[in-house]
Structure formats: C-alpha cells, structure tokens
Scaffold this motif. Structure first.
Motif, PDB file in Angstrom:
ATOM      1  N   LEU A 279       0.847  -1.206   0.000  1.00  0.00           N
ATOM      2  CA  LEU A 279       0.000   0.000   0.000  1.00  0.00           C
ATOM      3  C   LEU A 279       0.878   1.249   0.000  1.00  0.00           C
ATOM      4  O   LEU A 279       0.634   2.193  -0.765  1.00  0.00           O
ATOM      5  CB  LEU A 279      -0.928   0.007   1.220  1.00  0.00           C
ATOM      6  CG  LEU A 279      -2.021  -1.063   1.235  1.00  0.00           C
ATOM      7  CD1 LEU A 279      -2.783  -1.022   2.562  1.00  0.00           C
ATOM      8  CD2 LEU A 279      -2.988  -0.899   0.070  1.00  0.00           C
ATOM      9  N   LYS A 280       1.908   1.242   0.843  1.00  0.00           N
ATOM     10  CA  LYS A 280       2.801   2.395   0.947  1.00  0.00           C
ATOM     11  C   LYS A 280       3.481   2.660  -0.409  1.00  0.00           C
ATOM     12  O   LYS A 280       3.577   3.811  -0.858  1.00  0.00           O
ATOM     13  CB  LYS A 280       3.848   2.090   2.029  1.00  0.00           C
ATOM     14  CG  LYS A 280       4.775   3.229   2.329  1.00  0.00           C
ATOM     15  CD  LYS A 280       5.689   2.874   3.494  1.00  0.00           C
ATOM     16  CE  LYS A 280       6.696   4.000   3.710  1.00  0.00           C
ATOM     17  NZ  LYS A 280       7.680   3.685   4.714  1.00  0.00           N
ATOM     18  N   ILE A 281       3.936   1.611  -1.056  1.00  0.00           N
ATOM     19  CA  ILE A 281       4.659   1.786  -2.323  1.00  0.00           C
ATOM     20  C   ILE A 281       3.714   2.255  -3.427  1.00  0.00           C
ATOM     21  O   ILE A 281       4.033   3.183  -4.186  1.00  0.00           O
ATOM     22  CB  ILE A 281       5.418   0.487  -2.691  1.00  0.00           C
ATOM     23  CG1 ILE A 281       6.591   0.325  -1.705  1.00  0.00           C
ATOM     24  CG2 ILE A 281       5.899   0.528  -4.143  1.00  0.00           C
ATOM     25  CD1 ILE A 281       7.412  -0.925  -1.868  1.00  0.00           C
ATOM     26  N   VAL A 282       2.532   1.671  -3.509  1.00  0.00           N
ATOM     27  CA  VAL A 282       1.578   2.110  -4.545  1.00  0.00           C
ATOM     28  C   VAL A 282       1.192   3.570  -4.293  1.00  0.00           C
ATOM     29  O   VAL A 282       1.134   4.375  -5.230  1.00  0.00           O
ATOM     30  CB  VAL A 282       0.340   1.175  -4.582  1.00  0.00           C
ATOM     31  CG1 VAL A 282      -0.755   1.757  -5.469  1.00  0.00           C
ATOM     32  CG2 VAL A 282       0.755  -0.211  -5.078  1.00  0.00           C
ATOM     33  N   ASN A 283       0.969   3.914  -3.043  1.00  0.00           N
ATOM     34  CA  ASN A 283       0.598   5.312  -2.729  1.00  0.00           C
ATOM     35  C   ASN A 283       1.723   6.298  -3.041  1.00  0.00           C
ATOM     36  O   ASN A 283       1.464   7.490  -3.225  1.00  0.00           O
ATOM     37  CB  ASN A 283       0.197   5.440  -1.257  1.00  0.00           C
ATOM     38  CG  ASN A 283      -1.246   4.996  -1.028  1.00  0.00           C
ATOM     39  OD1 ASN A 283      -2.094   5.140  -1.915  1.00  0.00           O
ATOM     40  ND2 ASN A 283      -1.523   4.441   0.136  1.00  0.00           N
ATOM     41  N   SER A 284       2.954   5.804  -3.114  1.00  0.00           N
ATOM     42  CA  SER A 284       4.079   6.709  -3.409  1.00  0.00           C
ATOM     43  C   SER A 284       4.176   7.030  -4.907  1.00  0.00           C
ATOM     44  O   SER A 284       4.917   7.923  -5.299  1.00  0.00           O
ATOM     45  CB  SER A 284       5.394   6.078  -2.933  1.00  0.00           C
ATOM     46  OG  SER A 284       5.811   5.055  -3.824  1.00  0.00           O
ATOM     47  N   LEU A 285       3.447   6.305  -5.737  1.00  0.00           N
ATOM     48  CA  LEU A 285       3.511   6.532  -7.189  1.00  0.00           C
ATOM     49  C   LEU A 285       2.536   7.647  -7.589  1.00  0.00           C
ATOM     50  O   LEU A 285       1.518   7.854  -6.914  1.00  0.00           O
ATOM     51  CB  LEU A 285       3.152   5.238  -7.932  1.00  0.00           C
ATOM     52  CG  LEU A 285       4.099   4.049  -7.670  1.00  0.00           C
ATOM     53  CD1 LEU A 285       3.590   2.785  -8.359  1.00  0.00           C
ATOM     54  CD2 LEU A 285       5.516   4.375  -8.151  1.00  0.00           C
ATOM     55  N   PRO A 286       2.833   8.373  -8.673  1.00  0.00           N
ATOM     56  CA  PRO A 286       1.923   9.432  -9.103  1.00  0.00           C
ATOM     57  C   PRO A 286       0.500   8.898  -9.292  1.00  0.00           C
ATOM     58  O   PRO A 286       0.316   7.744  -9.701  1.00  0.00           O
ATOM     59  CB  PRO A 286       2.510   9.872 -10.453  1.00  0.00           C
ATOM     60  CG  PRO A 286       3.925   9.413 -10.443  1.00  0.00           C
ATOM     61  CD  PRO A 286       4.002   8.217  -9.546  1.00  0.00           C
ATOM     62  N   ALA A 287      -0.486   9.759  -8.980  1.00  0.00           N
ATOM     63  CA  ALA A 287      -1.889   9.313  -9.010  1.00  0.00           C
ATOM     64  C   ALA A 287      -2.307   8.810 -10.389  1.00  0.00           C
ATOM     65  O   ALA A 287      -3.181   7.946 -10.500  1.00  0.00           O
ATOM     66  CB  ALA A 287      -2.790  10.468  -8.569  1.00  0.00           C
ATOM     67  N   ASP A 288      -1.687   9.343 -11.448  1.00  0.00           N
ATOM     68  CA  ASP A 288      -2.108   8.934 -12.793  1.00  0.00           C
ATOM     69  C   ASP A 288      -1.199   7.837 -13.386  1.00  0.00           C
ATOM     70  O   ASP A 288      -1.277   7.534 -14.578  1.00  0.00           O
ATOM     71  CB  ASP A 288      -2.142  10.154 -13.728  1.00  0.00           C
ATOM     72  CG  ASP A 288      -0.779  10.824 -13.827  1.00  0.00           C
ATOM     73  OD1 ASP A 288       0.125  10.443 -13.041  1.00  0.00           O
ATOM     74  OD2 ASP A 288      -0.611  11.706 -14.693  1.00  0.00           O
ATOM     75  N   ALA A 289      -0.333   7.247 -12.542  1.00  0.00           N
ATOM     76  CA  ALA A 289       0.577   6.215 -13.058  1.00  0.00           C
ATOM     77  C   ALA A 289      -0.221   5.010 -13.550  1.00  0.00           C
ATOM     78  O   ALA A 289      -1.183   4.591 -12.906  1.00  0.00           O
ATOM     79  CB  ALA A 289       1.549   5.791 -11.955  1.00  0.00           C
TER      80      ALA A 289
END
Ligand code: 13P
Ligand code: SF4
Length: 319
Positions: free
Chosen positions: A138-148
C-alpha cells in the motif's frame, strides 16, 4: 555424522554447532514448522526476511522458507552462499506467473510501471520496476503518481485489495496462492457465530469476499503485531496456520482459531490451510543442508544485476 529424525535434541545441538562453525545465519518464515522457527536466528514475514538478508554479515545464509525467498537472498547477497533445506519448496503463486509469458505481457504494455509481489521468480523480477510485499504494497503504490499506469503481478487477490484501498486501477495478472484461495466466507461466518467476540485476521492473498469479513488485513507480521497488541482475546486466523506458532508464543493467554479450509467432496482430511512447500523444511533437512552446504541457490548473474534494482527500490521505499 549420520543423524535420524528420532534425534531431535541432537539435531538441534548439531545445527547450532554447524551454524557457529560456518558463520551461518538461519532465517525462517512464519509459515515454517514451529521447530524450525524456534531454532532460527530470525523469523519474519517476506519483507523482514529480505531486510534481514540485506544487512547480514554471515558467510552463509540458510533460508527456511520457499525458493523465491532464497533467490531474493541471493540477489541481495550475491557473494554469500545461500542454501535451503529443500530445493523443491516452491510456491504456487510464483508458479502462476511464468517469466516468458510475463515478459511478453510487459512488452505489450509500454508506459506501465511494473510492480511485482516478492512471491515471484528472479526471472519475473527481471521485468519488474519495483518489488512489493504484503507488508509494504500500500505504501509503495501510494508513493507513485496518481495517474501512473501500473501492472501488478502475480496475485489478483492482493492486487484487488490494493486497488480497493488506494482507489487505483492497476492491471492485474491472474494468479493466486492455492492456500489462501481455500478460505471460505461460510467457514468464517460459522466460526464467528461460535466465537462472537473474536476478531477476524485476514491475509490479503485471500479472496475479496473473505477480506470483506476482516477486522484486520495485513501481512503475517502485521497480523501478528495486531494479535499481540489488541485488547481482544480471541482471533479467527485466515492465513497459513504456521503463523499461530508465533502468535501463541507471544500471546499465550489468547485464543487463536484457524479457519478450516473449504472441505469439498474428496478433500476430507486435507490440511489445506498449510502450505505444503513451507513444510518441506524439516530439522533433518536443515541439518543436512548446513552440513553439506547444499542445496545452494544459484541465480544467473545477468538476472541478479537487473532483478536487484526493483528489490533495492522496495527496500528504499520501505524505510
Ligand atoms: P508475507 O510474509 O508477506 O505475509 O506473505 C505471506 C506469504 O505467502 C509468503 O509466501
Ligand atoms: Fe506461496 Fe501460498 Fe505457500 Fe505463501 S502460502 S509460499 S504464497 S504457496
């Protein structure tokens, strides 16, 4: 020295002696047999085991878990000898994502960030941008740009869970773990009726219908911490039953109830909430592998060089 499975205390003494003699460290996953966990220098979830391997000063790493965990150790410590009690300890989830097919899939989706669960072969990690575990996904996905645009492999259940919590729409590989797929809503509802005060602990590799019943969803380490720290005294545990060894050790006064696997016709007597691969790690095999320094995990140098990048990114993003 030839030792039989009858000599458990002797085996344990010999394992300790060999470990010191060879400057070896024994790492074990929470799903291994209790006697393996008890003799390990470190017991943890997939994330903690990778972190532990990365900082190890031992000459030999003994990975009591499954094959991809041994590969992860080798990728992180290419100059160390990484040995495992049984090379046949694989993983149905890792098997559900053959590297050649995954490579084609990645090629067919340019512009996507490729996330792979640590439960993949080194060859799949070769095609990966960032590795994740159930403890940091969850932490890693949340660190990616919202439109990735994101590809997530191989676990469709963990991927669905992450999509639901983060609001992302990751493209999911259609894989699953044969153990976690077994847990049924019916079994949990029945247990909850029998133990109304119990909290339901669920690993995110379980189906969405099971995750929806959870009081706590998380990696084995997260579920363990919650069970120990919560005021609740009873827990219904929907993950591989090996975790209950450490839960019972850390909170002996509490009650842990394993979710029985779905019993369909023909499956009577099966222990489907046990990972048969993890249980291939026995004291005898642990002794043999320390004595012979084999079987050893080998990973192709080119794969190590490329697969280390997404694992290092994961470790960096998990700090
Ligand atoms: P964690 O160790 O991240 O909880 O994952 C469980 C698992 O299936 C290991 O194979
Ligand atoms: Fe793989 Fe499932 Fe066993 Fe974990 S429990 S090692 S995901 S087969």
């Amino acid at each position: 020295m030839l030792l039989t499975t009858m000599d458990n205390s002797k085996l344990i003494a010999e394992i300790k002696r060999l470990k010191a003699e060879k400057n070896a460290v024994i790492l074990a996953h929470y799903y291994t047999l209790g006697e393996i966990q008890d003799i390990a220098d470190f017991v943890g979830d997939s994330l903690a085991l990778a972190q532990q391997a990365a900082k190890s000063t031992a000459d030999v790493i003994v990975m009591c878990g499954v094959h991809f965990m041994g590969e992860t150790c080798k990728i992180l410590c290419p100059n160390k000898k990484v040995i495992v009690p049984d090379l046949a300890a694989g993983c149905s989830l890792a098997d559900s994502c053959p590297a050649a097919d995954f490579g084609e899939f990645v090629k067919a989706h340019p512009g996507y960030t490729v996330l792979s669960y640590v439960n993949t072969t080194a060859a799949v990690k070769y095609y990966t941008d960032i590795v994740v575990t159930s403890g940091n996904a969850l932490k890693i996905v949340n660190s990616l740009p919202a439109d990735a645009k994101i590809i997530f492999a191989p676990d469709r259940n963990l991927g669905t869970y992450i999509n639901n919590v983060t609001g992302r729409n990751m493209l999911l590989w259609d894989g699953a773990c044969h153990v976690h797929e077994q847990f049924s809503v019916e079994a949990i509802v029945k247990l909850k009726a029998e133990h109304p005060n119990a909290q339901v602990l669920v690993h995110p590799e379980c189906k969405r219908s099971v995750v929806l019943l959870a009081d706590k969803v998380g990696s084995t380490a997260v579920l363990l911490k919650h069970a120990v720290e919560s005021d609740c005294q009873e827990f219904i545990v929907a993950t591989e039953s090996g975790i209950m060894h450490e839960m019972t050790k850390q909170a002996p006064q509490k009650k842990f109830i394993p979710v029985p696997p779905e019993v369909s016709e023909g499956s009577v007597g099966c222990s489907c909430n046990e990972c048969a691969y993890m249980r291939l790690n026995t004291l005898q095999k642990l002794y043999d592998c320390l004595l012979n320094e084999a079987p050893e995990i080998h990973v192709d140098e080119n794969i190590i060089e490329r697969a280390k990048l997404p694992i290092d990114r994961m470790l960096e993003l998990s700090k």
